[in-house]
Design an enzyme around this catalytic site. Structure first.
Site, PDB file in Angstrom:
ATOM      1  CG  LEU A   1      -2.252  -0.613   1.197  1.00  0.00           C
ATOM      2  CD1 LEU A   1      -2.975  -0.384   2.518  1.00  0.00           C
ATOM      3  CD2 LEU A   1      -3.080  -0.054   0.048  1.00  0.00           C
TER       4      LEU A   1
ATOM      5  CG  HIS B   1      -6.564  -4.777  -8.916  1.00  0.00           C
ATOM      6  ND1 HIS B   1      -5.757  -5.282  -7.912  1.00  0.00           N
ATOM      7  CD2 HIS B   1      -7.730  -5.457  -8.832  1.00  0.00           C
ATOM      8  CE1 HIS B   1      -6.418  -6.209  -7.252  1.00  0.00           C
ATOM      9  NE2 HIS B   1      -7.612  -6.342  -7.790  1.00  0.00           N
TER      10      HIS B   1
HETATM   11  C1  GAR Z   1      -0.293  -7.832 -12.735  1.00  0.00           C
HETATM   12  O1  GAR Z   1      -1.268  -8.762 -13.131  1.00  0.00           O
HETATM   13  C2  GAR Z   1      -0.918  -6.705 -11.951  1.00  0.00           C
HETATM   14  O2  GAR Z   1      -2.196  -6.378 -12.396  1.00  0.00           O
HETATM   15  C3  GAR Z   1      -0.964  -7.287 -10.571  1.00  0.00           C
HETATM   16  O3  GAR Z   1       0.267  -7.949 -10.431  1.00  0.00           O
HETATM   17  C4  GAR Z   1       0.650  -8.464 -11.709  1.00  0.00           C
HETATM   18  C5  GAR Z   1       2.091  -8.090 -11.957  1.00  0.00           C
HETATM   19  O4  GAR Z   1       2.570  -8.735 -13.106  1.00  0.00           O
HETATM   20  N1  GAR Z   1      -1.142  -6.286  -9.576  1.00  0.00           N
HETATM   21  C6  GAR Z   1      -1.855  -6.449  -8.461  1.00  0.00           C
HETATM   22  O5  GAR Z   1      -2.385  -7.497  -8.155  1.00  0.00           O
HETATM   23  C7  GAR Z   1      -1.932  -5.217  -7.580  1.00  0.00           C
HETATM   24  N2  GAR Z   1      -2.975  -5.360  -6.604  1.00  0.00           N
HETATM   25  P1  GAR Z   1       3.966  -8.314 -13.740  1.00  0.00           P
HETATM   26  O6  GAR Z   1       4.975  -8.267 -12.589  1.00  0.00           O
HETATM   27  O7  GAR Z   1       4.276  -9.377 -14.713  1.00  0.00           O
HETATM   28  O8  GAR Z   1       3.784  -6.956 -14.364  1.00  0.00           O
END
Ligand code: GAR
Length: 194
Positions: A93, A110
């Protein structure tokens, strides 16, 4: 004017890479001045090195408080004249210190259609709930958990019983939607004070 941004990530960094590749293709008039991570071993660090983008990594438990590490991050962001903070899988956060330093200039992606399934493992939450449609949301960050004003959303069909395939669909639209939304923001095509 080219917009200077920082990307915050805690994991793989595929969204970071998608944004950087869009910049290199000339689709987004921005430069990633810095990658910030709270996980020094995360794969996003390797990706940043490949693109020769500086990384600021920290371990939260080395600091007395969130304000302490956020003040340090702000110092580096200001040195690099960063205008926008782009959260891409940053699993912490944002505190009032960082929010106050970048008012309405912190965005997040998200993996759900907010306000459904905020917080951790949004894809798992959606599949456990049995929804047929889920998606991704780009929103401004406020003090809550995935609660800030929504900027953009896109939907996908869940591949029933197949988390990996569903996740693949989520990532594929994330990589397009984030870049498109950032482009609109940086070109002032979004009323950010709605
Ligand atoms: C993504 O799917 C993003 O939306 C999510 O983490 C992943 C990161 O993927 N974020 C959350 O859940 C935030 N609450 P990445 O490291 O391959 O970009």
């Amino acid at each position: 004017m080219t917009t200077k941004i920082a990307v915050f990530a805690s994991g793989s960094g595929s969204n970071f890479q998608a944004i950087q590749e869009a910049i290199l293709r000339g689709e987004l008039d921005a430069t990633i001045e810095l990658v910030v991570t709270d996980k020094p071993d995360a794969f996003v660090v390797k990706r940043a090195e490949k693109f020769e983008i500086p990384v600021f990594s920290f371990t939260a438990k080395d600091y007395k408080s969130k304000a302490d590490y956020e003040l340090e991050i702000i110092k580096v962001l200001q040195e690099k004249e960063v205008e926008w903070v782009v959260l891409a899988g940053y699993m912490r956060l944002i505190g009032e210190t960082l929010l106050a330093a970048f008012p309405y200039h912190i965005v997040n992606i998200h993996p759900s259609l907010l306000p459904s399934f905020p917080g951790k493992d949004a894809i798992g939450q959606a599949m456990d709930h049995g929804v047929k449609i889920t998606g991704v949301t780009v929103h401004f960050v406020d003090e809550g958990m995935d609660t800030g004003p929504i900027l953009a959303q896109a939907a996908i069909e869940v591949v029933e019983g197949n988390r990996a395939a569903t996740e693949e669909r989520i990532h594929a639209i994330e990589h397009v939607l984030y870049t498109e939304t950032l482009k609109q923001l940086f070109e002032n095509k979004v009323n950010i004070y709605h």
